[in-house]
Design a protein around this motif. Structure first.
Motif, short mmCIF file in Angstrom:
data_model
loop_
_atom_site.label_atom_id
_atom_site.label_comp_id
_atom_site.label_asym_id
_atom_site.label_seq_id
_atom_site.Cartn_x
_atom_site.Cartn_y
_atom_site.Cartn_z
N ASN A 1 16.08 27.81 64.90
CA ASN A 1 15.03 28.69 65.32
C ASN A 1 15.46 29.59 66.70
N ASN A 2 15.47 30.84 66.82
CA ASN A 2 15.91 31.69 68.09
C ASN A 2 14.70 32.36 68.53
N ILE A 3 14.43 32.31 69.89
CA ILE A 3 13.55 32.93 70.47
C ILE A 3 14.40 33.63 71.59
N SER A 4 14.30 35.05 71.97
CA SER A 4 14.66 35.84 72.82
C SER A 4 13.62 36.42 73.64
N PHE A 5 13.82 36.34 75.03
CA PHE A 5 13.18 36.85 75.90
C PHE A 5 13.71 38.07 76.62
N ASP A 6 13.24 39.41 76.85
CA ASP A 6 13.76 40.24 77.70
C ASP A 6 13.02 40.62 78.92
N PRO A 7 13.79 40.04 79.89
CA PRO A 7 13.10 39.83 81.29
C PRO A 7 13.08 41.35 81.97
N THR A 8 13.42 42.19 81.44
CA THR A 8 13.19 43.65 81.77
C THR A 8 11.84 44.21 81.40
N GLU A 9 11.48 43.42 80.06
CA GLU A 9 10.14 43.88 79.52
C GLU A 9 8.81 43.79 80.10
N SER A 10 8.87 42.48 80.43
CA SER A 10 7.53 41.71 81.13
C SER A 10 8.02 40.45 81.94
N LYS A 11 7.11 40.19 83.03
CA LYS A 11 7.27 38.92 83.74
C LYS A 11 6.49 38.07 83.27
N ILE A 12 5.82 37.95 82.15
CA ILE A 12 4.68 37.13 81.90
C ILE A 12 5.00 36.83 80.32
N THR A 13 5.08 35.66 79.83
CA THR A 13 5.15 35.32 78.41
C THR A 13 4.11 34.77 78.06
N LEU A 14 3.01 34.93 77.04
CA LEU A 14 2.17 34.35 76.65
C LEU A 14 2.45 33.52 75.26
N ILE A 15 2.24 32.21 74.96
CA ILE A 15 2.23 31.58 73.87
C ILE A 15 0.97 31.28 73.43
N TRP A 16 0.56 31.56 72.23
CA TRP A 16 -0.61 31.39 71.69
C TRP A 16 -0.56 31.27 70.17
N GLY A 17 -1.48 30.71 69.53
CA GLY A 17 -1.35 30.40 68.02
C GLY A 17 -2.48 29.34 67.68
N ASP A 18 -2.51 29.18 66.46
CA ASP A 18 -3.64 28.43 65.79
C ASP A 18 -3.34 26.89 66.45
N SER A 19 -4.16 25.83 65.97
CA SER A 19 -3.67 24.45 66.15
C SER A 19 -2.87 24.11 64.86
N GLY A 20 -1.69 23.37 65.73
CA GLY A 20 -0.67 22.92 64.71
C GLY A 20 0.42 23.66 64.24
N TYR A 21 0.44 24.75 65.06
CA TYR A 21 1.49 25.83 64.79
C TYR A 21 2.75 25.80 65.83
N GLY A 22 2.85 24.80 66.58
CA GLY A 22 3.99 24.12 67.62
C GLY A 22 3.91 24.71 68.93
N LYS A 23 3.05 25.08 69.41
CA LYS A 23 2.77 25.23 71.07
C LYS A 23 3.12 24.14 71.85
N SER A 24 2.71 23.34 71.42
CA SER A 24 2.85 21.70 72.31
C SER A 24 4.27 21.35 71.97
N SER A 25 4.85 21.41 70.87
CA SER A 25 6.18 20.96 70.75
C SER A 25 7.21 21.96 71.26
N PHE A 26 6.87 23.22 71.57
CA PHE A 26 7.64 24.04 72.10
C PHE A 26 7.72 23.81 73.53
N LEU A 27 6.76 23.31 74.20
CA LEU A 27 6.56 22.83 75.79
C LEU A 27 7.27 21.40 75.96
N GLN A 28 7.07 20.52 74.65
CA GLN A 28 7.84 19.37 74.67
C GLN A 28 9.20 19.31 74.61
N PHE A 29 9.73 20.51 73.95
CA PHE A 29 11.18 20.81 73.72
C PHE A 29 11.81 20.92 75.31
N PHE A 30 11.18 21.65 76.07
CA PHE A 30 11.52 21.99 77.48
C PHE A 30 11.72 20.74 78.27
#
Length: 134
Positions: A18-47
């Motif tokens: 799974n590849n996620i790219s961020f464009d630092p010129t587009e915005s200074k804030i990234t919002l991570i949202w989704g329904d329960s069980g869709y991997g938000k906590s796993s994404f943070l645990q990955f870091f």
């Protein structure tokens, strides 16, 4: 620190690459949202796993580090690879942080323990060439 790219491979709910790219010129804030069980906590645990070798699943979390579907697809005795890569910039330099672990399928998931661990963590520093006016 500005994160530019994240690659997650077979980490918890993230099956395959799974590849996620961020464009630092587009915005200074990234919002991570989704329904329960869709991997938000796993994404943070990955870091946390990438930077500190500790995914901090908590005492009541019995889920393994590896993706269960990828683990079940392996033949007996093979290994499922859990890996990640984070590209980021800091103070004018670009960095790449990578980590790989192989988990043996010698045991069934319910009784699984880490049979073989290959830990590889490295940081590559890429210096940007400054434009010089001569």
């Amino acid at each position: 620190m500005i994160i530019t790219n994240v690659e997650i491979n077979n980490f918890r709910c993230y099956y395959g690459k799974n590849n996620i790219s961020f464009d630092p010129t587009e915005s200074k804030i990234t919002l991570i949202w989704g329904d329960s069980g869709y991997g938000k906590s796993s994404f943070l645990q990955f870091f946390r796993w990438m930077f500190y070798s500790d995914p901090d699943f908590g005492v009541n979390d019995d889920k393994p580090l590896f993706n269960i579907a990828a683990y079940n697809e392996c033949k007996f005795g093979e290994a499922v690879t859990v890996s990640g890569q984070i590209d980021f910039e800091h103070l004018g330099s670009s960095y790449r942080l990578s980590r790989v672990e192989n988990w043996s399928t010698a045991l069934k998931y319910s009784n699984s323990t880490l049979q073989r661990r290959i830990y590889k963590l490295y940081v590559k520093i890429y210096r940007r060439k400054e434009n010089s006016a001569n």
